[in-house]
Scaffold this motif. Structure first.
Motif, PDB file in Angstrom:
ATOM      1  N   ALA A  14      -3.056 -66.175   4.240  1.00  0.00           N
ATOM      2  CA  ALA A  14      -3.414 -65.198   5.266  1.00  0.00           C
ATOM      3  C   ALA A  14      -2.476 -65.196   6.454  1.00  0.00           C
ATOM      4  CB  ALA A  14      -4.846 -65.445   5.755  1.00  0.00           C
ATOM      5  N   SER A  15      -1.673 -66.271   6.625  1.00  0.00           N
ATOM      6  CA  SER A  15      -0.826 -66.347   7.811  1.00  0.00           C
ATOM      7  C   SER A  15       0.393 -67.212   7.523  1.00  0.00           C
ATOM      8  CB  SER A  15      -1.605 -66.934   8.998  1.00  0.00           C
ATOM      9  OG  SER A  15      -2.015 -68.273   8.718  1.00  0.00           O
ATOM     10  N   ALA A  19       1.715 -65.921   4.265  1.00  0.00           N
ATOM     11  CA  ALA A  19       1.738 -64.465   4.414  1.00  0.00           C
ATOM     12  C   ALA A  19       3.119 -63.910   4.082  1.00  0.00           C
ATOM     13  CB  ALA A  19       1.331 -64.075   5.833  1.00  0.00           C
ATOM     14  N   GLY A  20       4.166 -64.638   4.449  1.00  0.00           N
ATOM     15  CA  GLY A  20       5.514 -64.196   4.092  1.00  0.00           C
ATOM     16  C   GLY A  20       5.711 -64.152   2.591  1.00  0.00           C
ATOM     17  N   ILE A  21       5.150 -65.132   1.884  1.00  0.00           N
ATOM     18  CA  ILE A  21       5.235 -65.150   0.417  1.00  0.00           C
ATOM     19  C   ILE A  21       4.430 -64.001  -0.174  1.00  0.00           C
ATOM     20  CG2 ILE A  21       4.655 -66.494  -1.639  1.00  0.00           C
ATOM     21  CD1 ILE A  21       5.250 -69.020   0.068  1.00  0.00           C
ATOM     22  N   MET A  33      -3.359 -62.629  -5.147  1.00  0.00           N
ATOM     23  CA  MET A  33      -4.592 -63.053  -4.502  1.00  0.00           C
ATOM     24  C   MET A  33      -4.236 -63.814  -3.235  1.00  0.00           C
ATOM     25  SD  MET A  33      -7.629 -65.628  -5.783  1.00  0.00           S
ATOM     26  CE  MET A  33      -8.458 -64.427  -6.823  1.00  0.00           C
ATOM     27  N   ILE A  34      -4.722 -63.319  -2.102  1.00  0.00           N
ATOM     28  CA  ILE A  34      -4.548 -63.995  -0.819  1.00  0.00           C
ATOM     29  C   ILE A  34      -5.738 -64.926  -0.667  1.00  0.00           C
ATOM     30  CG2 ILE A  34      -4.225 -63.679   1.658  1.00  0.00           C
ATOM     31  CD1 ILE A  34      -3.557 -60.686   0.943  1.00  0.00           C
ATOM     32  N   ALA A  35      -5.530 -66.195  -0.941  1.00  0.00           N
ATOM     33  CA  ALA A  35      -6.617 -67.171  -0.951  1.00  0.00           C
ATOM     34  C   ALA A  35      -6.542 -68.013   0.310  1.00  0.00           C
ATOM     35  CB  ALA A  35      -6.510 -68.060  -2.191  1.00  0.00           C
ATOM     36  N   ASP A  36      -7.607 -67.994   1.094  1.00  0.00           N
ATOM     37  CA  ASP A  36      -7.547 -68.671   2.387  1.00  0.00           C
ATOM     38  C   ASP A  36      -8.952 -69.000   2.865  1.00  0.00           C
ATOM     39  OD1 ASP A  36      -6.944 -69.210   5.319  1.00  0.00           O
ATOM     40  OD2 ASP A  36      -4.970 -68.512   4.671  1.00  0.00           O
ATOM     41  N   ASP A  44      -7.575 -58.822   6.244  1.00  0.00           N
ATOM     42  CA  ASP A  44      -6.677 -58.011   7.071  1.00  0.00           C
ATOM     43  C   ASP A  44      -5.328 -57.830   6.399  1.00  0.00           C
ATOM     44  OD1 ASP A  44      -8.614 -57.754   9.004  1.00  0.00           O
ATOM     45  OD2 ASP A  44      -7.789 -59.307  10.326  1.00  0.00           O
ATOM     46  N   LEU A  45      -4.788 -58.909   5.844  1.00  0.00           N
ATOM     47  CA  LEU A  45      -3.497 -58.816   5.153  1.00  0.00           C
ATOM     48  C   LEU A  45      -3.626 -57.994   3.877  1.00  0.00           C
ATOM     49  CD1 LEU A  45      -0.528 -59.569   5.030  1.00  0.00           C
ATOM     50  CD2 LEU A  45      -1.186 -61.732   3.935  1.00  0.00           C
TER      51      LEU A  45
END
Length: 248
Positions: A14-15, A19-21, A33-36, A44-45
């Motif tokens: 998420a950050s 987030a860059g990846i 999948m944005i896992a956080d 949001d991302l």
């Protein structure tokens, strides 16, 4: 579009570097999948990434939470091609004997145990398909330790060794495992590394980096994209330094 058709999980996505990846992977055609633990940040991302991304709340130090993440990925895609173990924590710069047991346990759980838990969960899936890529986000701290970050340094050294032993064991299964070793960057952990985020502390730290700047999320995304793409099909077991020359 080097990752077209690939599916990827990025923990701590998420950050910061994660987030860059995520941004680079989606730009290169992957479904991510944005896992956080910060699910609002992940959502949001995801909204910025459109249909190429999904958000999942996960505590990477908890086996049941990691298993829920696996099920969510299988429900969405049916398989996982790429796993990026990016989530990490540190303790504040402190003499080693003054780090609390609670802080030590948290560093071990998030930086080390999580790699075991994701391997336990996702390696069988990759073995079944005879393919897969695992990328562990280590640190220059694991190669060139700095005083007063002792147990964080040790956890990243562990991750580098874990990467190499995973790589040699999983190579016959068609699974590649690599690590990235960034220097500090503009991420939520920067203040923790510096102790205090002041112009003087930044200047002191930057003086140790020959290229004269911090690692950026874009730097990490670019390096991760290469190692996770088919262009790196002969690369496994490396700990690539993305550090502006700090470890020279």
């Amino acid at each position: 579009m080097r990752l077209t058709g690939k599916t990827a999980i990025v923990t701590g996505g998420a950050s910061g570097f994660g987030a860059g990846i995520v941004r680079k992977f989606t730009a290169e055609g992957a479904r991510v999948m944005i896992a956080d633990l910060n699910i609002e940040g992940a959502k949001d991302l995801r909204a910025q990434m459109g249909d190429h991304a999904i958000a999942q709340k996960v505590d990477v130090s908890d086996g049941a939470s990691v298993m829920k993440m696996e099920q969510a990925a299988l429900d969405a895609w049916g398989h996982v091609d790429i796993l990026v173990n990016n989530a990490g924590v540190t303790h504040l710069p402190t003499p080693m004997e003054r780090v609390s047991e609670e802080e030590f346990d948290r560093v071990v759980a998030v930086n080390m145990k999580s790699v075991y838990l994701t391997a336990r969960t996702f390696v069988p899936l990759m073995k079944d398909r005879k393919s897969g890529v695992i990328l562990n986000i280590a640190s220059t701290a694991g190669l060139s330790p700095r005083p007063r970050l002792n147990w964080y340094n040790a956890s990243k050294g562990w991750m580098i060794t874990a990467t190499k032993t995973m790589a040699v064991e999983l190579a016959p299964e068609g699974i590649r495992v690599n690590a990235l070793c960034p220097v500090a960057g503009e991420t939520p952990l920067l203040k923790s590394f510096l102790g205090e985020d002041t112009p003087e502390m930044r200047a002191k730290f930057l003086s140790t980096i020959p290229l004269g700047r911090f690692s950026t999320p874009q730097d990490m995304g670019n390096a991760a994209c290469f190692l996770c793409s088919d262009e790196a099909s002969m690369v496994t077991g490396v700990a690539m330094e993305v550090d502006g020359g700090r470890c020279i």
